[in-house]
Design a protein around this motif. Sequence first.
Motif, PDB file in Angstrom:
ATOM      1  N   ASP A 145       0.767  -1.454   0.016  1.00 36.10           N
ATOM      2  CA  ASP A 145       0.123   0.027  -0.073  1.00 36.10           C
ATOM      3  C   ASP A 145       0.943   1.366  -0.048  1.00 36.10           C
ATOM      4  OD1 ASP A 145      -2.366  -1.800   0.057  1.00 36.10           O
ATOM      5  OD2 ASP A 145      -2.523  -1.405   2.223  1.00 36.10           O
ATOM      6  N   ILE A 146       1.992   1.215   0.476  1.00 38.44           N
ATOM      7  CA  ILE A 146       2.741   2.497   0.616  1.00 38.44           C
ATOM      8  C   ILE A 146       3.882   2.556  -0.552  1.00 38.44           C
ATOM      9  CG2 ILE A 146       2.854   2.651   3.184  1.00 38.44           C
ATOM     10  CD1 ILE A 146       5.718   1.493   3.279  1.00 38.44           C
ATOM     11  N   ALA A 147       3.716   1.822  -1.710  1.00 44.70           N
ATOM     12  CA  ALA A 147       4.526   1.774  -2.822  1.00 44.70           C
ATOM     13  C   ALA A 147       4.462   3.052  -3.328  1.00 44.70           C
ATOM     14  CB  ALA A 147       3.957   0.648  -3.682  1.00 44.70           C
ATOM     15  N   PRO A 148       3.190   3.679  -3.779  1.00 43.35           N
ATOM     16  CA  PRO A 148       3.453   5.045  -4.349  1.00 43.35           C
ATOM     17  C   PRO A 148       4.403   6.107  -3.668  1.00 43.35           C
ATOM     18  CG  PRO A 148       1.188   4.235  -4.196  1.00 43.35           C
ATOM     19  CD  PRO A 148       1.928   3.364  -3.369  1.00 43.35           C
ATOM     20  N   LEU A 149       4.202   5.855  -2.474  1.00 40.80           N
ATOM     21  CA  LEU A 149       5.232   7.072  -1.713  1.00 40.80           C
ATOM     22  C   LEU A 149       6.714   6.850  -2.022  1.00 40.80           C
ATOM     23  CD1 LEU A 149       3.406   6.990   1.807  1.00 40.80           C
ATOM     24  CD2 LEU A 149       3.101   8.725   0.031  1.00 40.80           C
ATOM     25  N   PHE A 150       6.902   5.519  -2.236  1.00 40.79           N
ATOM     26  CA  PHE A 150       8.316   5.261  -2.462  1.00 40.79           C
ATOM     27  C   PHE A 150       8.706   5.207  -3.831  1.00 40.79           C
ATOM     28  CE2 PHE A 150       8.033   3.165   1.868  1.00 40.79           C
ATOM     29  CZ  PHE A 150       8.374   4.175   2.476  1.00 40.79           C
ATOM     30  N   MET A 151       7.972   4.833  -4.776  1.00 44.17           N
ATOM     31  CA  MET A 151       8.207   4.707  -6.289  1.00 44.17           C
ATOM     32  C   MET A 151       9.058   5.654  -6.942  1.00 44.17           C
ATOM     33  SD  MET A 151       8.003   1.415  -6.347  1.00 44.17           S
ATOM     34  CE  MET A 151       8.706   1.589  -8.127  1.00 44.17           C
ATOM     35  N   GLU A 152       8.689   6.951  -6.733  1.00 44.88           N
ATOM     36  CA  GLU A 152       9.325   8.173  -7.128  1.00 44.88           C
ATOM     37  C   GLU A 152      10.855   8.096  -6.692  1.00 44.88           C
ATOM     38  OE1 GLU A 152       7.552  12.087  -6.861  1.00 44.88           O
ATOM     39  OE2 GLU A 152       5.390  11.152  -7.307  1.00 44.88           O
ATOM     40  N   SER A 153      11.182   7.585  -5.517  1.00 45.00           N
ATOM     41  CA  SER A 153      12.555   7.608  -5.055  1.00 45.00           C
ATOM     42  C   SER A 153      13.235   6.516  -5.803  1.00 45.00           C
ATOM     43  CB  SER A 153      12.595   7.540  -3.417  1.00 45.00           C
ATOM     44  OG  SER A 153      12.042   8.670  -2.809  1.00 45.00           O
TER      45      SER A 153
END
Length: 195
Positions: free
Chosen positions: A39-47
């Motif tokens: 669920d938290i993937a969108p927060l980390f994918m840009e990084s």
Amino acid sequence: MEGKVVRLYTRQNDKTLYQLKRDGRIINQRVYVEMHFGDIAPLFMESYDWFTKEAAKIVPKPEDVHAPIWCSISVENCLKPIEGTVVYELEVPEERVIYFDEAKWDYVLNRIYLPKDAKDGERYKKYLKDIGVVNGFEFFQGRYKGMYPEEEERIMDSWQRVFEIDNWTIFNVCGNLWEIRQEWVKRIVYPGEKL
């Protein structure tokens, strides 16, 4: 001709065993990273996307690879194999390794300014206070999003320091690879076996 060989360790899903047998190599796909974070993937994918783009400038990335494979430089700091995973003990040509400072990676992951040193960190805190910014975490997501494009650029430029290793220890240095080739695998460690 390839030069020095280094030993790396990486814990991976045991499904990678099939990929290794079928293709003679293991590669990472963006979707695997997304599944890992849930669920938290969108927060980390840009990084992760930023890291992939910048790491490809250090060691060229094969076309079919979408994300690097995280590796430990020491057996002591490698995650042990647990149910559903294996650990690959590798011997890799050093020029294939993208070294970075994992402690600095947290700044990239949290999308905040990565200071050069403590003095630079203090200067940056004062700068934020001077421009009326209370929370440096909110330039990319939150109340300051889009308000300070020059600050977003400064923050992203600071992330290059993740590839600068000031203190080489087994606990802060990681080595990423674009692929694991069959010939690099020296041992596969299963759950319950000694690493």
